[in-house]
Structures are given as structure tokens and as C-alpha cells.
Motif scaffolding. Structure first.
Motif, mmCIF file in Angstrom:
data_model
loop_
_atom_site.group_PDB
_atom_site.id
_atom_site.type_symbol
_atom_site.label_atom_id
_atom_site.label_comp_id
_atom_site.label_asym_id
_atom_site.label_seq_id
_atom_site.Cartn_x
_atom_site.Cartn_y
_atom_site.Cartn_z
ATOM 1 N N ASP A 198 44.815 -0.433 -4.131
ATOM 2 C CA ASP A 198 45.217 -0.186 -5.523
ATOM 3 C C ASP A 198 46.085 -1.330 -6.042
ATOM 4 O OD1 ASP A 198 43.876 2.178 -5.414
ATOM 5 O OD2 ASP A 198 45.637 3.467 -5.493
ATOM 6 N N HIS B 230 36.896 3.004 -10.117
ATOM 7 C CA HIS B 230 38.220 3.398 -9.636
ATOM 8 C C HIS B 230 39.291 3.041 -10.661
ATOM 9 C CE1 HIS B 230 41.237 4.569 -6.799
ATOM 10 N NE2 HIS B 230 41.756 3.357 -6.689
ATOM 11 N N TRP B 231 39.140 1.872 -11.241
ATOM 12 C CA TRP B 231 40.106 1.470 -12.276
ATOM 13 C C TRP B 231 40.035 2.415 -13.463
ATOM 14 C CZ3 TRP B 231 44.225 -1.461 -13.344
ATOM 15 C CH2 TRP B 231 44.552 -1.636 -14.697
ATOM 16 N N ASN B 232 38.818 2.636 -13.940
ATOM 17 C CA ASN B 232 38.661 3.420 -15.164
ATOM 18 C C ASN B 232 39.066 4.882 -14.985
ATOM 19 O OD1 ASN B 232 37.782 1.372 -16.872
ATOM 20 N ND2 ASN B 232 35.666 1.575 -16.206
ATOM 21 N N ILE C 211 44.081 -4.484 -6.600
ATOM 22 C CA ILE C 211 43.275 -4.378 -7.823
ATOM 23 C C ILE C 211 44.151 -4.576 -9.054
ATOM 24 C CG2 ILE C 211 41.901 -2.819 -9.242
ATOM 25 C CD1 ILE C 211 40.934 -1.530 -6.579
ATOM 26 N N CYS C 212 45.297 -3.913 -9.051
ATOM 27 C CA CYS C 212 46.183 -4.021 -10.216
ATOM 28 C C CYS C 212 46.684 -5.452 -10.387
ATOM 29 C CB CYS C 212 47.348 -3.058 -10.087
ATOM 30 S SG CYS C 212 46.872 -1.332 -10.277
ATOM 31 N N TYR D 71 43.791 -7.547 -11.564
ATOM 32 C CA TYR D 71 43.464 -7.202 -12.952
ATOM 33 C C TYR D 71 44.452 -7.863 -13.907
ATOM 34 C CZ TYR D 71 42.031 -4.473 -16.992
ATOM 35 O OH TYR D 71 41.570 -4.102 -18.234
ATOM 36 N N TRP E 189 35.325 -7.654 -12.552
ATOM 37 C CA TRP E 189 35.250 -6.713 -11.432
ATOM 38 C C TRP E 189 34.620 -7.329 -10.197
ATOM 39 C CZ3 TRP E 189 38.693 -3.616 -12.743
ATOM 40 C CH2 TRP E 189 38.808 -3.121 -14.040
ATOM 41 N N LYS F 229 35.429 -0.972 -10.525
ATOM 42 C CA LYS F 229 35.451 -0.663 -11.956
ATOM 43 C C LYS F 229 35.645 0.836 -12.192
ATOM 44 C CE LYS F 229 31.477 -1.082 -13.797
ATOM 45 N NZ LYS F 229 30.254 -1.762 -14.274
ATOM 46 N N LEU G 282 43.164 4.217 -11.702
ATOM 47 C CA LEU G 282 44.259 3.246 -11.778
ATOM 48 C C LEU G 282 44.797 3.059 -13.182
ATOM 49 C CD1 LEU G 282 43.222 0.496 -9.241
ATOM 50 C CD2 LEU G 282 44.782 2.408 -8.965
ATOM 51 N N LYS G 283 43.915 3.095 -14.148
ATOM 52 C CA LYS G 283 44.376 2.908 -15.527
ATOM 53 C C LYS G 283 45.378 4.001 -15.884
ATOM 54 C CE LYS G 283 41.379 3.054 -19.031
ATOM 55 N NZ LYS G 283 40.233 2.555 -19.824
ATOM 56 N N SER H 283 39.154 -7.869 -16.523
ATOM 57 C CA SER H 283 38.083 -7.016 -15.999
ATOM 58 C C SER H 283 36.954 -7.810 -15.354
ATOM 59 C CB SER H 283 37.532 -6.135 -17.120
ATOM 60 O OG SER H 283 37.030 -6.937 -18.156
#
Length: 310
Positions: free
Chosen positions: A76, A108-110, A79-80, A83, A90, A106, A113-114, A88
Motif C-alpha cells: 500500500d 486496489h487504488w480505486n 503504491i501511494c 502514485y 499503473w 488500479k 487506497l483512495k 496513475s
DNA sequence: AAACGCATCAACCGCATCCGA
DNA sequence: ATCGGATGCGGTTGATGCGTT
């Protein structure tokens, strides 16, 4: 006339893959490879599927060493962080995570994580607080940043004063630039309504100086600010990708040549890449600390700003 | 138990880019 | 240098499952 379709859509199966189809595709690719031609592959493998669909199924699900679900906290954070650095992209982000696909990252982010980011449970860090960067250094020497003098309290705003912020900005080559006219993102770690600024993307105004710097130099290191985003009251935030900020309440003096540009609007347009917009049209108060030869924003007070969805 | 809403994720779509002829 | 096919990529959609009412 539009683009020719990649396959005969009337004669290809769509939708979820059956176990038999998976086995056929997996078996064919494992014994023959892709042959460098996905379009021709389904026919050879005995599949009534579009080549693009076969490629996607293989890359996202069937190929060896794929991991599904169960993202770790370390993943996580990676990714953060990525990002925050690259937005984006990905596939580029996924390439840094063993066994993860761009689609997985993508999704997982959407889906997770977002929201975690909005709730302040995940930090974006492009630079660590001790000054080490997650980005490779360059051998280009650091030019002397422009010295600035704070003449007044940050809260005694003068409309004639122009904010000039030499800020570090990472470019596509993972080198850094000093952008004299950029602002960043904000951290709400320590104060309600107070944000630690960190440049992510900036829009340079006319004549803005921009030079590559060596991120190993001490001055540069001391300019490294943590970036994290912690946003309370997120119900007022919706999807978008940019921010408008009016800095005319900030008080920092400027050199003469910059004074000549001061009739330009001080509105700055920032792309946080987080997918939500803040309209800080009322302008924040901000406070600067001296960092080596430059002043860098220490925090910005948005507590009274007009924050609303676009 | 049924209906509904929401979250998740596999798959699709269309555009951009690459690359060979 | 140009063109067209193949591939890569990111945004979006839709099916499914799960939790809540």
C-alpha cells in the motif's frame, strides 16, 4: 470511417473466462509461447476469443507468479508513494510490485487506497523527513536557489507582494528541478486546518527559472518535505484532479525582476493527481521557514478556505 | 426471505504508442 | 517518411457477492 476492429466481434466469445478456456490458453502459452502475436494466438489455441482478451487474461490472471488480493501495508505504501510521484501510471507502479498487475493495482487504488488516503490512514511520501529521496540522484550540481526574505508576518498579507517559492520538483527522468513558482500538496498531520506544503506538480509562470539540481546536496536535502495527505471532512470532496489556489495572503518578499511580474495573477493551478478537487479560491494563510538559502513553506492554513466540489 | 445498495474486480473499450514493411 | 497492424495502457463498465434493512 472508424478504426478497423481488432477482431470479428460477432464471432468471438466475451465475458468471464471458463476454466476450460483458461486451461486451453495456459496450456498453449506454456508450450508454445505467445509467438509475439496475440491476434493470431486464439485461433491457434482453439479459442473463440479476441486476441486482446487472451492477452489480458494471461497477463492479469494466468501467467505464473501472479498474486491476487491481500495487499500488504508495505505494498500500500509503495503504491501511494509511487502514485504521488508518477500519478496513475499503473503499469509502471505495478512493475515495482512483484506479482502485481496494473489492473490489480488500479482496482486496489480505486476501491481501497483512495479512500484510505482520504481518511488520512495512508501517507504519500516523495521525500523522507531526513532528506533522503526515494528517487535516484543526478550528478548535476545544485544551483544556488534564490534567497528570499520574510519581511512581515505571514498573516499581514500585502497584495503587492509576490510569492516566490523555489521548490523541488521531480521530472520524468527522476532528476529534480528547482521551480521558482510552484506549490505542492499539503499535510494535515499536526494541525487541524494546517497543511505542510510539498510540490508535486506546479505551473510555472512566465519567466520562471528552472534548473536541475543535485538532490544529494545538503541544501536540497533540507528542502525535502514530507508529503502526506490527510483530509478530514472528506464528504465535501469529489472527483477531479486539480486545485486552484490564490496565494495573495502569503507574505514573502521577492527580488526585483520578480516584482515586475507581480501584476500577474497569483492564482496557481496544482494537479495533485489524487482525483479530487479542492477549490481554495479564498486563499490560504501560510508560514515559511528558512531552509538553507531559501524559504520554504512550512504550513498553509486552509481552515477557512472555501472547499467545495467542482 | 426478499429487496436493495454498495464494494469489488474481471473484462472491455478506445486511444496512444511502437514497430516493421 | 509514411502507413498500418499489433501491443500497451488507463478509464470505464458490468457481473457478482456481501451486508444491511
Amino acid at each position: 470511417m472508424g478504426r478497423a476492429p481488432c477482431c470479428d466481434k460477432a464471432n468471438v466469445k466475451r465475458g468471464p473466462w471458463s476454466p476450460e478456456e483458461d486451461a486451453a490458453l495456459k496450456g498453449y502459452v506454456e508450450s508454445h509461447g505467445t509467438g509475439g502475436n496475440w491476434i493470431a494466438l486464439p485461433k491457434k489455441a482453439g479459442l473463440r476469443r479476441c486476441g486482446k482478451s487472451c492477452r489480458l487474461r494471461w497477463l492479469n490472471y494466468l501467467r505464473p507468479d501472479i498474486k491476487h488480493g491481500g495487499f500488504t501495508e508495505e505494498e500500500d505504501n509503495i503504491i501511494c508513494n509511487l502514485y504521488g510521484q508518477m500519478g496513475s501510471r499503473w503499469s509502471a507502479i505495478a512493475s515495482k510490485l512483484h506479482g502485481r498487475t496494473d489492473n490489480d493495482v488500479k482496482n486496489h487504488w480505486n476501491t481501497k487506497l483512495k479512500k484510505k488516503m482520504m481518511a488520512g490512514k495512508v501517507s504519500l511520501k516523495t521525500f523522507t523527513e531526513n532528506g533522503t529521496s526515494t528517487l535516484p540522484s543526478t550528478s548535476t550540481p545544485l544551483p544556488t536557489p534564490q534567497s528570499l526574505n520574510i519581511q512581515n508576518s505571514p498573516f499581514n498579507a500585502s497584495p503587492n507582494q509576490t510569492l516566490v517559492l523555489p521548490i523541488l520538483e521531480a521530472n520524468d527522468n527522476n532528476a529534480f528541478t528547482v521551480n521558482q513558482n510552484s506549490i505542492i500538496s499539503f499535510d494535515q498531520t499536526n494541525h487541524h486546518g494546517l497543511y505542510t506544503p510539498q510540490i508535486m506538480h506546479g505551473v510555472s509562470r512566465t519567466g520562471a527559472a528552472s534548473s536541475r539540481i543535485n538532490n544529494n546536496t545538503s541544501d536540497n536535502n533540507s528542502n525535502s518535505h514530507m508529503v502526506s495527505l490527510s483530509q478530514e471532512g472528506s464528504s465535501s470532496i469529489s472527483d477531479s484532479s486539480s486545485i486552484a489556489v490564490n496565494y495573495n495572503k502569503c507574505v514573502v518578499s521577492q527580488p526585483q525582476q520578480q516584482q515586475q511580474q507581480s501584476d500577474e495573477s497569483m492564482d496557481m493551478f496544482m494537479d495533485f493527481g489524487f482525483g479530487f478537487p479542492y477549490d481554495f479560491a479564498n486563499g490560504p494563510n501560510c508560514h515559511y521557514e528558512r531552509v538553507g538559502e531559501i524559504f520554504a513553506p512550512e504550513w498553509v492554513d486552509f481552515s477557512y478556505a472555501d472547499i467545495k466540489p467542482h
